[in-house]
Enzyme design. Structure first.
Site, short mmCIF file in Angstrom:
data_model
loop_
_atom_site.label_atom_id
_atom_site.label_comp_id
_atom_site.label_asym_id
_atom_site.label_seq_id
_atom_site.Cartn_x
_atom_site.Cartn_y
_atom_site.Cartn_z
N LEU A 41 0.81 -1.22 0.00
CA LEU A 41 0.00 0.00 0.00
C LEU A 41 0.84 1.28 0.00
CD1 LEU A 41 -2.76 -1.08 2.56
CD2 LEU A 41 -2.71 -1.38 0.07
N HIS A 42 0.34 2.27 -0.69
CA HIS A 42 0.97 3.59 -0.73
C HIS A 42 -0.11 4.63 -0.49
CE1 HIS A 42 -0.85 3.78 -4.66
NE2 HIS A 42 -0.20 2.68 -5.02
N HIS A 45 -3.52 4.32 -2.24
CA HIS A 45 -4.50 3.42 -1.61
C HIS A 45 -5.11 4.06 -0.37
CE1 HIS A 45 -1.76 0.25 -3.45
NE2 HIS A 45 -2.94 -0.12 -3.91
N LYS A 157 -6.28 5.88 -11.64
CA LYS A 157 -5.03 5.55 -12.34
C LYS A 157 -5.27 4.35 -13.27
CE LYS A 157 -1.29 3.48 -10.64
NZ LYS A 157 -0.94 2.45 -11.64
N GLN A 161 -9.60 -0.27 -16.03
CA GLN A 161 -10.13 -1.20 -15.01
C GLN A 161 -11.41 -0.63 -14.40
OE1 GLN A 161 -7.85 -3.51 -11.92
NE2 GLN A 161 -8.36 -1.77 -10.64
N SER A 194 2.31 0.71 -6.63
CA SER A 194 3.13 -0.24 -5.88
C SER A 194 4.38 -0.61 -6.68
CB SER A 194 2.33 -1.50 -5.57
OG SER A 194 1.11 -1.15 -4.98
N ARG A 195 4.29 -0.48 -7.99
CA ARG A 195 5.44 -0.84 -8.84
C ARG A 195 6.57 0.17 -8.73
NH1 ARG A 195 3.38 -4.43 -13.17
NH2 ARG A 195 1.25 -4.78 -12.56
#
Ligand code: PAF
Length: 290
Positions: A41-42, A45, A157, A161, A194-195
């Site tokens: 998580l960042h 999130h 982002k 989706q 997360s990447r």
């Protein structure tokens, strides 16, 4: 001292237990908000979680790295896992239940369902990551069935989706309000992901050019054709030795289909995927939002 002020957060790993807990909440007429995540998580999130906690009596967050949505198995293996840090952050952000199921819990048998989202899934991420959205729809529908929230929160982002999940919700008659939340960015503009933690220092610096170029393209919008602007974005980013654009398209934000002239749509979104070294990053910019 601060810790005593934190709400209690319960960690649950089975569908039966989360359902039992939520049944009690529903009996008490509590509203349930839900944020599905894959962990690591960042702040992006956490903004979803904070909003979910503010808008609902109960905030459920799931952490599940869903194997069926990874078309590249290497990507799945490299996906960061930071469950302890995640739980600590969730507690502080106001989460009530964190649901961390095993793969066996979510997939007691292989999920053979094939979703068909038609043109929505044939472009951009769907074209470059075959099967990805089928896996996303499989897990999000299973999570929706388990949690049955009133509202579910998704970041813009992952623009495609979000559109596909809205469509899935409509088609499957889920009575769940899908709440889109704005992209959260680092101070230099890089969209939080997360990447990003897989980028080395040099790559991290170069990655800021992605959002920088998208923002610049907003200013150029009135002065160029759609095609010229697309070429300009791709060339500008590719000039940086560490970056390689996989796709950049300007689409209608509802149909996700390419537009060829600015008049084709009043909801115009530029969506991009870029390799920064080995790390694949996505971002987008809405041309009609200030
Ligand atoms: O956006 C994500 O993190 C994932 O695709 C989601 C929605 C949690 C499904 O696994």
């Amino acid at each position: 001292m601060y810790r005593f002020l934190l709400k209690n957060m319960k960690t649950i790993s089975t569908i039966k237990e989360i359902q039992e807990n939520l049944r009690t909440c529903r009996k008490e007429n509590k509203t349930i908000g839900f944020v599905p995540t894959m962990g690591a998580l960042h702040q992006g999130h956490l903004e979803l979680v904070k909003r979910c906690a503010a808008e609902n009596n109960i905030c459920v967050v799931s952490i599940f790295v869903n194997p069926t949505q990874f078309n590249d198995k290497n990507d799945l293996l490299k996906y960061p896992h930071t469950p302890d840090a995640d739980c600590d952050l969730l507690k502080r952000a106001g989460c009530t239940y964190v649901f961390i199921p095993s793969v066996e819990e979510m997939y007691p048998e292989p999920d053979t369902r094939q979703f068909n989202f038609g043109p929505l899934e044939k472009v951009m991420e769907g074209a470059f990551r075959p099967g990805h959205f089928n896996g996303v729809a499989q897990i999000v529908s299973k999570l929706f069935d388990a949690i049955m929230p009133d509202k579910a929160y998704f970041g813009e982002k992952d623009f495609q989706q979000l559109t596909i999940i809205r469509e899935m919700t409509r088609r499957m008659n889920y009575r769940i309000e899908i709440i889109p939340c704005p992209i959260v960015r680092e101070t230099d503009g890089l969209a939080m992901s997360s990447r990003n933690m897989r980028l080395n220092n040099k790559e991290r610096q170069e990655a800021a050019l992605i959002s920088g170029t998208l923002f610049e393209s907003r200013k150029l919008k009135g002065q160029t054709t759609v095609e010229e602007l697309k070429e300009w974005v791709i060339e500008t980013i590719n000039e940086s030795p560490g970056l390689e654009v996989e796709y950049f398209d300007i689409v209608d934000g509802n149909t996700l289909q390419s537009i060829s002239s600015w008049e084709d749509s009043s909801f115009r979104v530029g969506c991009i995927a870029v390799f920064c070294g080995e790390v694949r990053l996505i971002d987008n910019v809405q041309y009609d939002r200030l």
